[in-house]
Write a protein that holds these residues in place. Structure first.
Motif, PDB file in Angstrom:
ATOM      1  N   ASN A   2      17.989 -31.884 -21.680  1.00 37.53           N
ATOM      2  CA  ASN A   2      17.605 -30.497 -21.449  1.00 37.53           C
ATOM      3  C   ASN A   2      16.242 -30.201 -22.034  1.00 37.53           C
ATOM      4  OD1 ASN A   2      19.318 -28.987 -19.884  1.00 37.53           O
ATOM      5  ND2 ASN A   2      20.905 -29.020 -21.462  1.00 37.53           N
ATOM      6  N   VAL A   4      13.779 -32.253 -22.159  1.00 37.90           N
ATOM      7  CA  VAL A   4      12.743 -32.753 -21.249  1.00 37.90           C
ATOM      8  C   VAL A   4      12.620 -31.854 -20.026  1.00 37.90           C
ATOM      9  CG1 VAL A   4      12.013 -34.688 -19.831  1.00 37.90           C
ATOM     10  CG2 VAL A   4      13.089 -35.095 -22.046  1.00 37.90           C
ATOM     11  N   LEU A   5      13.766 -31.537 -19.407  1.00 36.70           N
ATOM     12  CA  LEU A   5      13.717 -30.760 -18.164  1.00 36.70           C
ATOM     13  C   LEU A   5      13.529 -29.271 -18.403  1.00 36.70           C
ATOM     14  CD1 LEU A   5      16.309 -32.492 -15.828  1.00 36.70           C
ATOM     15  CD2 LEU A   5      13.832 -32.591 -15.769  1.00 36.70           C
ATOM     16  N   GLY A   6      13.645 -28.863 -19.670  1.00 32.28           N
ATOM     17  CA  GLY A   6      13.438 -27.445 -19.958  1.00 32.28           C
ATOM     18  C   GLY A   6      12.112 -27.207 -20.667  1.00 32.28           C
ATOM     19  N   ASN A   7      11.261 -28.210 -20.650  1.00 33.21           N
ATOM     20  CA  ASN A   7       9.949 -28.140 -21.301  1.00 33.21           C
ATOM     21  C   ASN A   7       9.091 -27.003 -20.735  1.00 33.21           C
ATOM     22  OD1 ASN A   7       7.310 -28.550 -22.065  1.00 33.21           O
ATOM     23  ND2 ASN A   7       7.464 -30.794 -22.006  1.00 33.21           N
ATOM     24  N   ALA A  10       5.504 -27.657 -19.602  1.00 32.31           N
ATOM     25  CA  ALA A  10       5.419 -28.419 -18.355  1.00 32.31           C
ATOM     26  C   ALA A  10       5.768 -27.534 -17.165  1.00 32.31           C
ATOM     27  CB  ALA A  10       6.356 -29.623 -18.409  1.00 32.31           C
ATOM     28  N   ILE A  11       6.768 -26.676 -17.330  1.00 35.90           N
ATOM     29  CA  ILE A  11       7.153 -25.794 -16.232  1.00 35.90           C
ATOM     30  C   ILE A  11       5.975 -24.899 -15.848  1.00 35.90           C
ATOM     31  CG2 ILE A  11       8.605 -23.812 -15.616  1.00 35.90           C
ATOM     32  CD1 ILE A  11      10.814 -25.162 -17.306  1.00 35.90           C
ATOM     33  N   LEU A  13       2.819 -25.488 -16.407  1.00 37.02           N
ATOM     34  CA  LEU A  13       1.759 -26.321 -15.835  1.00 37.02           C
ATOM     35  C   LEU A  13       2.044 -26.657 -14.369  1.00 37.02           C
ATOM     36  CD1 LEU A  13      -0.749 -28.200 -16.405  1.00 37.02           C
ATOM     37  CD2 LEU A  13       0.946 -30.016 -16.736  1.00 37.02           C
ATOM     38  N   PHE A  14       3.314 -26.919 -14.065  1.00 38.36           N
ATOM     39  CA  PHE A  14       3.680 -27.296 -12.708  1.00 38.36           C
ATOM     40  C   PHE A  14       3.690 -26.108 -11.752  1.00 38.36           C
ATOM     41  CE2 PHE A  14       6.271 -31.261 -14.062  1.00 38.36           C
ATOM     42  CZ  PHE A  14       5.109 -31.997 -14.036  1.00 38.36           C
ATOM     43  N   THR A  15       4.180 -24.968 -12.248  1.00 39.53           N
ATOM     44  CA  THR A  15       4.428 -23.864 -11.323  1.00 39.53           C
ATOM     45  C   THR A  15       3.266 -22.892 -11.211  1.00 39.53           C
ATOM     46  OG1 THR A  15       6.636 -24.004 -12.241  1.00 39.53           O
ATOM     47  CG2 THR A  15       6.253 -22.281 -10.629  1.00 39.53           C
ATOM     48  N   PRO A  17      -0.152 -22.820 -11.306  1.00 45.17           N
ATOM     49  CA  PRO A  17      -1.332 -22.863 -10.414  1.00 45.17           C
ATOM     50  C   PRO A  17      -0.989 -22.403  -8.999  1.00 45.17           C
ATOM     51  CG  PRO A  17      -1.163 -24.881 -11.685  1.00 45.17           C
ATOM     52  CD  PRO A  17       0.085 -24.111 -11.971  1.00 45.17           C
ATOM     53  N   ALA A  18       0.061 -22.974  -8.428  1.00 48.81           N
ATOM     54  CA  ALA A  18       0.440 -22.593  -7.071  1.00 48.81           C
ATOM     55  C   ALA A  18       0.894 -21.140  -7.031  1.00 48.81           C
ATOM     56  CB  ALA A  18       1.552 -23.507  -6.559  1.00 48.81           C
ATOM     57  N   PHE A  19       1.689 -20.759  -8.010  1.00 50.11           N
ATOM     58  CA  PHE A  19       2.283 -19.422  -7.963  1.00 50.11           C
ATOM     59  C   PHE A  19       1.225 -18.329  -8.100  1.00 50.11           C
ATOM     60  CE2 PHE A  19       4.988 -15.941  -9.671  1.00 50.11           C
ATOM     61  CZ  PHE A  19       5.803 -15.820  -8.555  1.00 50.11           C
ATOM     62  N   LEU A  21      -2.020 -18.522  -7.393  1.00 50.43           N
ATOM     63  CA  LEU A  21      -2.804 -18.479  -6.157  1.00 50.43           C
ATOM     64  C   LEU A  21      -2.026 -17.761  -5.061  1.00 50.43           C
ATOM     65  CD1 LEU A  21      -4.470 -21.990  -5.819  1.00 50.43           C
ATOM     66  CD2 LEU A  21      -5.608 -19.781  -5.936  1.00 50.43           C
ATOM     67  N   PHE A  22      -0.748 -18.075  -5.015  1.00 55.44           N
ATOM     68  CA  PHE A  22       0.107 -17.493  -3.984  1.00 55.44           C
ATOM     69  C   PHE A  22       0.199 -15.973  -4.149  1.00 55.44           C
ATOM     70  CE2 PHE A  22       4.221 -16.633  -1.944  1.00 55.44           C
ATOM     71  CZ  PHE A  22       3.992 -17.245  -0.730  1.00 55.44           C
TER      72      PHE A  22
ATOM     73  N   MET B  85       4.210 -30.216  -7.252  1.00 49.14           N
ATOM     74  CA  MET B  85       4.460 -29.832  -8.647  1.00 49.14           C
ATOM     75  C   MET B  85       5.409 -28.645  -8.721  1.00 49.14           C
ATOM     76  SD  MET B  85       0.592 -30.484 -10.187  1.00 49.14           S
ATOM     77  CE  MET B  85       0.493 -28.830 -10.740  1.00 49.14           C
ATOM     78  N   ARG B  94      14.851 -27.010 -15.554  1.00 48.35           N
ATOM     79  CA  ARG B  94      15.834 -25.977 -15.864  1.00 48.35           C
ATOM     80  C   ARG B  94      15.182 -24.774 -16.511  1.00 48.35           C
ATOM     81  NH1 ARG B  94      19.909 -30.729 -17.828  1.00 48.35           N
ATOM     82  NH2 ARG B  94      19.955 -31.678 -15.761  1.00 48.35           N
ATOM     83  N   PHE B 105       8.093 -17.632  -2.895  1.00 47.10           N
ATOM     84  CA  PHE B 105       7.352 -18.589  -2.060  1.00 47.10           C
ATOM     85  C   PHE B 105       7.860 -18.559  -0.618  1.00 47.10           C
ATOM     86  CE2 PHE B 105       5.963 -21.208  -5.859  1.00 47.10           C
ATOM     87  CZ  PHE B 105       4.626 -21.051  -5.605  1.00 47.10           C
TER      88      PHE B 105
END
Lengths: 297, 271
Positions: A2, A4-7, A10-11, A13-15, A17-19, A21-22, B85, B94, B105
């Motif tokens: 959890n 790692v996946l709840g970092n 990172a979330i 960083l991943f989400t 930029p796109a969000f 701009l969107f 990404m 999560r 989106f």
């Protein structure tokens, strides 16, 4: 795990930029379009709130040709529904009954879809050319000289001539979607019907088409929405509505108001009208199909 | 007998779908005297490749093609990267608001791009990105996001969770997992998304027409329109320009036809 996946970093960083701009280039503009449609604004001076006056002007100012554009756009939608989709369905049904070059046909029918509407429009400008275009040349060689006309410049034919490439270009798209739908029907269903001695038409009528309803809903929705927001091909083919506004479409009126007349308020009202229309037609189609599905369980 | 009629019908439709394009290619190889001298229909008498040279040089098609290539390539790469990404963090990681972000989106799929052109035009103007290539790239990349995220997240959901568990047990960080474990596995979906985005960016007309108002920056779809006026009487060169515009998408389609057909079906069945 959890951890790692709840970092959180990172979330983000991943989400983000796109969000972000969107939000700026999609969500904010939708809200802004609606906001502008309630203002009187030429892009330079002050904005003044005018409520629904822009919508009123849009419909009741004859020189905007908006009611003509709505009519033209709805004709395109109707042609898609009553000519393009039935033809696409027929092709999908015929291609899947076990003809020799199934893949070849499917691939060829789809080719115009991958070519830009801009190029297609210019190509049809040439095809319709009075002196050297393919259409009049064919007519002349068949001895039908009297049928020749300047297709896109004659008020009585311009609209219909402009629809042909619109329908032509996307038939393969709808056919492909329906084809995929037919291929997804469980083969046992078809096999058992064949064993029972059902003919092709009965199988289509009682198995294939009922099974295909969800896909038909998809293609109909796409076709209608595609027609409502059509721009490129009509803009180029008819120089945005020539002759004399006879072939104008909704987005063409929007373009003229915004970019030629600097009437941002009324132009945005036209944009919002298109959005509302798309939503309403999507809901109507959904309604019809769900009714249909409940009616024949 | 019945089969024969069906086959005939299918062949006729295939001819109708292909003939205008064949006519275009033939035209592009004819001299003007042939076209205007009653030979606009059949096979070219002699192949006039100089139409292509004339379109490329005097018609600026070479420049338009380069512009289209640069913009399309940038939009495809950036949107695929950003979409993958986001799709990864939304479907596999999560956090509380992932569902909401996904919903926002997907709302973008419903928006007709034509309806937001004025606000986008104004935003880019304020940001100093109007009449620049990066401005158009940003717009294309944003328009590509919803479908790309939709297709990628559908694919990501089908991967087993054990992938990340095993990697995390080995002490791998999230960046390593995304980059080294997930990305290579999503390659088929990535290529589907890239091909799809390529086609829509390469063929886009309206935004390019409005956001790039300088001869030097024009993309092919818009440049051809300028050529139309300039080459009103030079059909051969004009047809050569159209053929050049159609070729890349046609080539990509013929190479990846299965992939493209799948992506169009996947893109359609999202609603």
């Amino acid at each position: 795990m959890n951890k790692v996946l709840g970092n959180k970093k990172a979330i983000a960083l991943f989400t983000l930029p796109a969000f972000l701009l969107f939000l700026c280039i999609m969500i904010l503009p939708i809200l802004a379009s609606f906001f502008f449609s309630l203002q009187k604004w030429d892009g330079l001076g002050e904005m003044t709130f005018v409520g629904l006056r822009n919508y009123e002007k849009l419909f009741f100012t004859d020189s905007y040709h908006f009611h003509v554009s709505v009519k033209n756009t709805l004709i395109i939608a109707a042609l898609s529904v009553f000519i393009q989709i039935p033809l696409a369905l027929l092709l999908a049904l015929l291609v899947t009954i076990g003809v020799k070059w199934e893949n070849f046909y499917r691939t060829v029918y789809f080719i115009p879809v991958v070519i830009s509407s801009s190029a297609i429009a210019q190509l049809f400008l040439k095809i319709y050319n009075f002196d050297y275009g393919a259409l009049n040349t064919i007519l002349r060689s068949l001895g039908l000289e009297s049928w020749c006309r300047p297709w896109l410049y004659d008020e009585s034919t311009a609209l219909w001539a402009a629809f042909v490439p619109v329908i032509w270009q996307h038939i393969g798209y709808h056919m492909l979607i329906l084809y995929a739908g037919i291929k997804a029907i469980p083969p046992q269903l078809l096999d058992s019907a064949k064993i029972d001695g059902a003919g092709t038409f009965r199988i289509w009528r009682y198995i294939t088409i009922p099974q295909l309803l969800p896909m038909l809903e998809v293609t109909l929705t796409l076709a209608v929405i595609g027609a409502l927001k059509i721009f490129d091909i009509m803009f180029i083919l008819t120089s945005n509505g020539e002759p004399l506004g006879a072939t104008i479409v909704q987005t063409g009126v929007m373009y003229k108001l915004i970019f030629e007349k600097n009437n941002y308020g009324t132009g945005s009202a036209a944009a919002c009208f298109v959005v509302a229309e798309c939503l309403i037609f999507t809901l109507i189609i959904r309604r019809i199909f769900h009714h249909e599905r409940n009616a024949q369980p | 007998m019945k089969k024969a009629i069906i086959n005939l019908l299918l062949v006729v439709i295939a001819i109708i779908q292909l003939y205008p394009l064949v006519w275009m290619v033939f035209l592009s190889l004819k001299s003007n005297s042939e076209i205007y001298g009653g030979g606009s229909m059949g096979f070219p008498r002699s192949l006039r490749w100089d139409n292509y040279i004339s379109a490329m040089q005097t018609g600026n098609v070479l420049r338009y093609t380069c512009n289209s290539l640069v913009i399309t390539a940038a939009a495809v790469l950036l949107s695929t990267l950003l979409a993958s990404m986001s799709a990864y963090s939304i479907t596999r990681m999560r956090w509380r608001y992932s569902g909401w972000v996904m919903m926002i989106f997907l709302m973008g799929i419903m928006v007709p791009s034509q309806a937001v052109i004025l606000p986008i035009y104004l935003i880019l103007q304020r940001a100093g990105l109007y009449n620049t290539q990066p401005g158009l790239v940003i717009v294309y990349l944003v328009f590509a996001l919803p479908t790309a995220i939709f297709i990628l997240s559908g694919f990501l959901k089908s991967l087993p969770v054990e992938l990340e568990e095993a990697a995390a047990l080995d002490g791998a960080g999230i960046l390593y997992i995304y980059h080294r474990v997930i990305l290579p596995l999503t390659r088929p979906a990535l290529s589907t998304v890239m091909v799809f985005t390529f086609l829509s960016c390469w063929n886009e007309f309206m935004y390019s027409f409005i956001l790039l108002d300088r001869e030097k920056l024009r993309t092919l779809t818009v440049g051809l329109l300028a050529m139309k006026g300039q080459y009103y009487t030079n059909w051969g060169a004009m047809a050569a320009g159209l053929t050049i515009a159609a070729l890349p998408t046609l080539a990509v389609y013929l190479c990846f036809s299965k992939n493209i057909q799948q992506s169009f079906v996947a893109g359609a069945v999202k609603g």
